[in-house]
Design an enzyme around this catalytic site. Structure first.
Site, PDB file in Angstrom:
ATOM      1  N   ASP A   1       0.838  -1.197   0.000  1.00 18.92           N
ATOM      2  CA  ASP A   1       0.000   0.000   0.000  1.00 18.92           C
ATOM      3  C   ASP A   1       0.876   1.252   0.000  1.00 18.92           C
ATOM      4  O   ASP A   1       1.966   1.248   0.595  1.00 18.92           O
ATOM      5  CB  ASP A   1      -0.904   0.017   1.230  1.00 18.92           C
ATOM      6  CG  ASP A   1      -1.919  -1.123   1.214  1.00 18.92           C
ATOM      7  OD1 ASP A   1      -2.213  -1.619   0.115  1.00 18.92           O
ATOM      8  OD2 ASP A   1      -2.396  -1.505   2.295  1.00 18.92           O
TER       9      ASP A   1
ATOM     10  N   ASP B   1      -8.240   0.630   6.303  1.00 19.74           N
ATOM     11  CA  ASP B   1      -7.120   1.282   6.985  1.00 19.74           C
ATOM     12  C   ASP B   1      -7.504   2.742   7.241  1.00 19.74           C
ATOM     13  O   ASP B   1      -8.583   3.201   6.833  1.00 19.74           O
ATOM     14  CB  ASP B   1      -5.813   1.156   6.197  1.00 19.74           C
ATOM     15  CG  ASP B   1      -5.856   1.843   4.833  1.00 19.74           C
ATOM     16  OD1 ASP B   1      -6.750   2.691   4.602  1.00 19.74           O
ATOM     17  OD2 ASP B   1      -4.981   1.550   4.003  1.00 19.74           O
TER      18      ASP B   1
ATOM     19  N   TYR C   1       5.225  -8.962   8.768  1.00 20.28           N
ATOM     20  CA  TYR C   1       4.851  -7.561   8.909  1.00 20.28           C
ATOM     21  C   TYR C   1       4.819  -7.152  10.380  1.00 20.28           C
ATOM     22  O   TYR C   1       4.586  -7.985  11.263  1.00 20.28           O
ATOM     23  CB  TYR C   1       3.439  -7.313   8.354  1.00 20.28           C
ATOM     24  CG  TYR C   1       3.251  -7.610   6.893  1.00 20.28           C
ATOM     25  CD1 TYR C   1       3.362  -6.597   5.931  1.00 20.28           C
ATOM     26  CD2 TYR C   1       2.921  -8.890   6.450  1.00 20.28           C
ATOM     27  CE1 TYR C   1       3.156  -6.864   4.586  1.00 20.28           C
ATOM     28  CE2 TYR C   1       2.715  -9.166   5.106  1.00 20.28           C
ATOM     29  CZ  TYR C   1       2.834  -8.143   4.175  1.00 20.28           C
ATOM     30  OH  TYR C   1       2.627  -8.410   2.847  1.00 20.28           O
TER      31      TYR C   1
ATOM     32  N   ARG D   1      -4.644  -5.484   6.340  1.00 16.45           N
ATOM     33  CA  ARG D   1      -5.800  -4.605   6.573  1.00 16.45           C
ATOM     34  C   ARG D   1      -7.039  -5.417   6.923  1.00 16.45           C
ATOM     35  O   ARG D   1      -7.795  -5.090   7.829  1.00 16.45           O
ATOM     36  CB  ARG D   1      -6.096  -3.780   5.316  1.00 16.45           C
ATOM     37  CG  ARG D   1      -5.137  -2.668   5.052  1.00 16.45           C
ATOM     38  CD  ARG D   1      -5.524  -1.922   3.788  1.00 16.45           C
ATOM     39  NE  ARG D   1      -5.201  -2.648   2.571  1.00 16.45           N
ATOM     40  CZ  ARG D   1      -5.979  -2.688   1.490  1.00 16.45           C
ATOM     41  NH1 ARG D   1      -7.143  -2.076   1.483  1.00 16.45           N
ATOM     42  NH2 ARG D   1      -5.581  -3.340   0.420  1.00 16.45           N
TER      43      ARG D   1
END
Length: 308
Positions: A39, A81, A67, A173
């Protein structure tokens, strides 16, 4: 032309496409591809394939990833998000750390995840985010993903910082959204930082400015991983003559008779598919070959020799 893979640190504000475009200018070559989008506001590891390495893009997209994410509970958005439009706010004062931890850890393992509308997945030839920007929502099929590990690093409600080790195709997300749904308060992702893609670690990644400096100093080659080293765990086989070289240079299969006695059996692991990395007699990397035992042949799976 440069061939191989480089570990880029994608900075926030850039799309993955932006990174590729900037690298084309820095390296003065067109044949460059990334290995899966991050993103725009996310940051971290983005392996980028160069030259013949672009044939690896699909293979690297399939690798597991790690992550660090910050989840914000109590808010749902259209993008899942904090960059999106808020759809709903809920009070989180009744939450306690114990129930939040239990809800998060319950997602470890396999689960069916519905991809977000704001994603690059295509439906009937169109990217979902294009449809979403037109105000359209289409049905998405849930896809199996796997969360290998979830480590809760900090709980400061309504925010939770967690480390996620997951399979390909996992949307962090959506994981935050789903955890919020399980808690009954909703949730979205506030920050995302990718620390690892397969063998590529954040500590070894380069910002675009660093790449530019290395190019100016003539030292970029130090940071390029050669294509064949992406398969360093596979046994290597080197051609010993012109006859086999001709077959390899044409991308053909070659019979078992070219391989020393017993070698194929030695490479075979528990009845699984046997793969080797093959070089010609000049030690140029040809590609990856699989052994077809029923035919007594080595067949090409992915060829990297040839072209620019």
């Amino acid at each position: 032309m440069i061939h191989g893979i480089i570990n880029i640190y994608k900075e926030p504000g850039y799309t993955s496409h932006d990174v590729v475009a900037k690298l084309r200018g820095i390296l003065k070559q067109k044949k460059i591809g990334h290995t899966g989008t991050l993103d725009p506001e996310a940051e971290g590891v983005l392996p980028v394939c160069l030259g013949k390495g672009t044939k690896l893009c699909d293979m690297l997209t399939d690798k597991r990833k790690t992550y660090r994410a910050v989840m914000l509970l109590g808010i749902e958005t259209d993008t899942q998000d904090t960059t999106g439009t808020i759809l709903q706010k809920r009070d989180t004062s009744g939450l306690n750390e114990k129930q939040v931890r239990e809800a998060i850890l319950s997602f470890i393992g396999h689960y069916e995840q519905i991809p977000p509308m704001y994603s690059a997945l295509k439906v009937n030839g169109r990217k979902l985010y294009e449809l979403a920007r037109e105000g359209k929502e289409v049905e998405r099929k849930a896809r199996p993903v796997e969360i290998y590990g979830l480590e809760i690093e900090d709980v400061d409600l309504p925010r939770v910082t967690m480390r996620v080790d997951c399979s390909k195709g996992t949307y962090i997300r959506t994981l935050c959204h789903d955890i919020g749904g399980k808690l009954g308060c909703g949730g979205c992702m506030e920050k995302l930082f990718r620390t690892r893609v397969d063998r590529f670690e954040i500590e070894d990644s380069l910002r675009l400015g660093e790449v530019e400096k290395l190019v100016e100093e003539g030292r970029l080659a130090e940071k390029i991983i050669p294509v064949d080293q992406m398969f360093s765990s596979l046994p290597e086989f080197v051609s010993e003559g012109e006859e086999l070289d001709r077959l390899l240079h044409n991308g053909n299969f070659f019979p078992l008779s070219f391989v020393p006695d017993g070698t194929a059996a030695g490479w075979k692991k528990d009845g699984q598919e046997t793969a080797i990395r093959v070089y010609d007699s000049s030690r140029r990397f040809v590609g990856i070959y699989l052994y077809a035992e029923d035919e007594g042949k080595w067949k090409p799976k992915k060829i990297f020799l040839g072209g620019d």
